[in-house]
Design a protein around this motif. Structure first.
Motif, PDB file in Angstrom:
ATOM      1  N   GLU A  82       0.888  -1.571  -0.222  1.00  0.00           N
ATOM      2  CA  GLU A  82       0.024  -0.146  -0.254  1.00  0.00           C
ATOM      3  C   GLU A  82       0.863   1.740   0.053  1.00  0.00           C
ATOM      4  OE1 GLU A  82      -1.798  -2.976   1.195  1.00  0.00           O
ATOM      5  OE2 GLU A  82      -0.124  -2.026   2.236  1.00  0.00           O
ATOM      6  N   ILE A  83       2.023   1.188   0.943  1.00  0.00           N
ATOM      7  CA  ILE A  83       2.414   2.857   0.949  1.00  0.00           C
ATOM      8  C   ILE A  83       3.277   2.775  -0.406  1.00  0.00           C
ATOM      9  CG2 ILE A  83       4.697   3.394   2.118  1.00  0.00           C
ATOM     10  CD1 ILE A  83       3.860   1.822   4.480  1.00  0.00           C
ATOM     11  N   ILE A  84       4.013   1.820  -1.169  1.00  0.00           N
ATOM     12  CA  ILE A  84       4.782   1.745  -3.023  1.00  0.00           C
ATOM     13  C   ILE A  84       3.996   2.042  -2.838  1.00  0.00           C
ATOM     14  CG2 ILE A  84       5.821   0.134  -4.361  1.00  0.00           C
ATOM     15  CD1 ILE A  84       6.613  -1.552  -2.242  1.00  0.00           C
ATOM     16  N   LYS A  85       2.727   1.684  -3.753  1.00  0.00           N
ATOM     17  CA  LYS A  85       1.406   2.275  -4.445  1.00  0.00           C
ATOM     18  C   LYS A  85       1.358   3.229  -4.091  1.00  0.00           C
ATOM     19  CE  LYS A  85      -3.105   1.607  -5.502  1.00  0.00           C
ATOM     20  NZ  LYS A  85      -4.804   0.828  -5.990  1.00  0.00           N
ATOM     21  N   GLN A  86       1.443   3.997  -2.689  1.00  0.00           N
ATOM     22  CA  GLN A  86       1.041   5.624  -2.832  1.00  0.00           C
ATOM     23  C   GLN A  86       2.155   6.632  -2.955  1.00  0.00           C
ATOM     24  OE1 GLN A  86      -0.908   6.371   0.980  1.00  0.00           O
ATOM     25  NE2 GLN A  86      -1.345   8.075   1.153  1.00  0.00           N
ATOM     26  N   TYR A  87       3.198   6.254  -2.623  1.00  0.00           N
ATOM     27  CA  TYR A  87       4.673   7.234  -2.383  1.00  0.00           C
ATOM     28  C   TYR A  87       5.210   6.618  -3.556  1.00  0.00           C
ATOM     29  CZ  TYR A  87       2.963   8.784   1.819  1.00  0.00           C
ATOM     30  OH  TYR A  87       1.758   9.099   2.674  1.00  0.00           O
ATOM     31  N   ARG A  88       5.226   6.208  -4.735  1.00  0.00           N
ATOM     32  CA  ARG A  88       6.361   5.295  -6.066  1.00  0.00           C
ATOM     33  C   ARG A  88       6.316   6.548  -6.436  1.00  0.00           C
ATOM     34  NH1 ARG A  88       7.705   0.139  -9.451  1.00  0.00           N
ATOM     35  NH2 ARG A  88      10.014   0.922  -9.728  1.00  0.00           N
ATOM     36  N   HIS A  89       5.507   7.515  -6.938  1.00  0.00           N
ATOM     37  CA  HIS A  89       5.701   8.374  -7.535  1.00  0.00           C
ATOM     38  C   HIS A  89       5.133   9.509  -7.293  1.00  0.00           C
ATOM     39  CE1 HIS A  89       6.325   4.989 -11.055  1.00  0.00           C
ATOM     40  NE2 HIS A  89       5.655   4.323 -10.609  1.00  0.00           N
ATOM     41  N   HIS A  90       5.116   9.670  -6.155  1.00  0.00           N
ATOM     42  CA  HIS A  90       4.165  11.063  -5.529  1.00  0.00           C
ATOM     43  C   HIS A  90       5.312  11.977  -4.336  1.00  0.00           C
ATOM     44  CE1 HIS A  90       0.510  12.690  -3.627  1.00  0.00           C
ATOM     45  NE2 HIS A  90       1.582  12.666  -2.104  1.00  0.00           N
TER      46      HIS A  90
END
Length: 352
Positions: A316-324
């Motif tokens: 969930e954290i990767i999905k939220q912040y990888r391109h953020h």
């Protein structure tokens, strides 16, 4: 006893830092240290091992004379039972060195003394002594009197090594960020919050308490809370309002996160200097620390692409912040990135 040590050794696994160093996960380092210390204290008829710094290395090439019988027993136990990958977790035994030890054991049996290490390919006396010192240092770092110099107030290193998880906190003039990291170097929670009441009016106490209490109520439970030590000073009078703000927030966090301090439970809130983290990640420019956003971006990408990353993130954290995260512009999330770097530095300075 020896079986439990082998279990600890079998639990070894490594990961590489951004500088290519082979590191051991904190939970496994602590387990190994505990077993090594237990072994060192249960060798019949021997006293506790001397500190590594007090060892006098023999100049005539007889490595045995450089160590006490107990120290030799601890070193040999590790060398004779660890696998190649496990040996590679010792600083000096990466790559071909660990393979050479295993190959020698297979051909000649276990090492009977430390001088036998000289028969291993590419093992010279000075290198052997450095390797033995590194093994013994694992036991020393868990002793009661070793203080973690990178945190304030002073705290014994063994207390930090027993932590299951920590929350790293960084706050600025308008934002408050935190990250929850456990001892497997996995990020469990990572957030930031705008504090609308910060610096409104003349530092009204009740407004500060409302904002900070709101944030504290959302923080995950952890063994320790690590705050970024404010780096602003009063050398310029124009900075006084900012310094007062930072100190006020810091003092309130110490109070709200240390509710049982008066009962003698000990501190669980500590401050780490901003430059300590900067030096750890080599993001200093002269005496000033630069942005850590690009370092954090690389860590997130490694968690997706590398089999054994330096840090793990939940999906969930990767999905939220990888391109953020953005290295430039207003949405850089500097405070969030600083919390993660501070948490990593805490664990790595505690164990390595």
């Amino acid at each position: 006893m020896l079986g439990s040590l082998r279990v600890a050794l079998a639990a070894f696994c490594g990961y590489r830092s951004h500088r290519g160093k082979h590191l051991m996960r904190p939970c496994l380092v602590a387990s190994l240290q505990q077993h090594l210390v237990h072994y060192s204290h249960t060798v019949e008829g021997m006293d506790n091992p001397k500190e590594v710094d007090s060892v006098v290395h023999d100049v005539d090439g007889n490595i045995e004379k450089s160590y006490t019988p107990q120290q030799r027993a601890i070193i040999l136990q590790l060398l004779n039972t660890a696998t190649e990958s496990q040996l590679g977790c010792v600083k000096q035994l990466q790559g071909e060195k660990s393979a050479s030890i295993v190959q020698f054991r297979e051909q000649h049996g276990p090492f009977q003394d430390l001088n036998a290490l000289r028969k291993v390919k590419h093992f010279q006396p000075n290198f052997i002594q450095k390797t033995c010192d590194s093994i013994l240092r694992l036991t020393r770092r868990i002793e009661q009197n070793v203080i973690a110099r990178f945190l304030k107030p002073d705290v014994p290193l063994h207390r930090l090594q027993a932590a299951e998880s920590v929350v790293s906190i960084v706050f600025g003039l308008k934002k408050f960020a935190w990250v929850h990291v456990d001892r497997t170097m996995t990020v469990r929670d990572w957030q930031e919050q705008d504090c609308c009441c910060f610096l409104k009016g003349k530092h009204v106490p009740e407004l500060y308490l409302e904002d900070i209490s709101s944030v504290v109520s959302k923080l995950p439970q952890a063994d320790f809370y690590i705050l970024e030590k404010p780096s602003l000073t009063l050398q310029k009078t124009a900075l006084f309002p900012a310094v007062l703000h930072m100190r006020t927030v810091e003092a309130m966090l110490y109070c709200l996160l240390n509710p049982q301090l008066a009962e003698g439970s000990g501190h669980r809130v500590f401050s780490m200097a901003r430059n300590t983290v900067g030096k750890h990640f080599k993001i200093m420019l002269a005496e000033s620390r630069t942005s850590g956003v690009e370092v954090v971006e690389r860590l997130i990408n490694e968690a997706v692409l590398v089999p054994k990353p330096r840090v793990n993130f939940t999906p969930e954290i990767i999905k939220q912040y990888r391109h953020h995260l953005q290295p430039r512009g207003q949405n850089r999330h500097e405070e969030m990135c600083d919390t993660l770097l501070q948490a990593i530095a805490f664990y790595e300075l505690s164990f390595f």
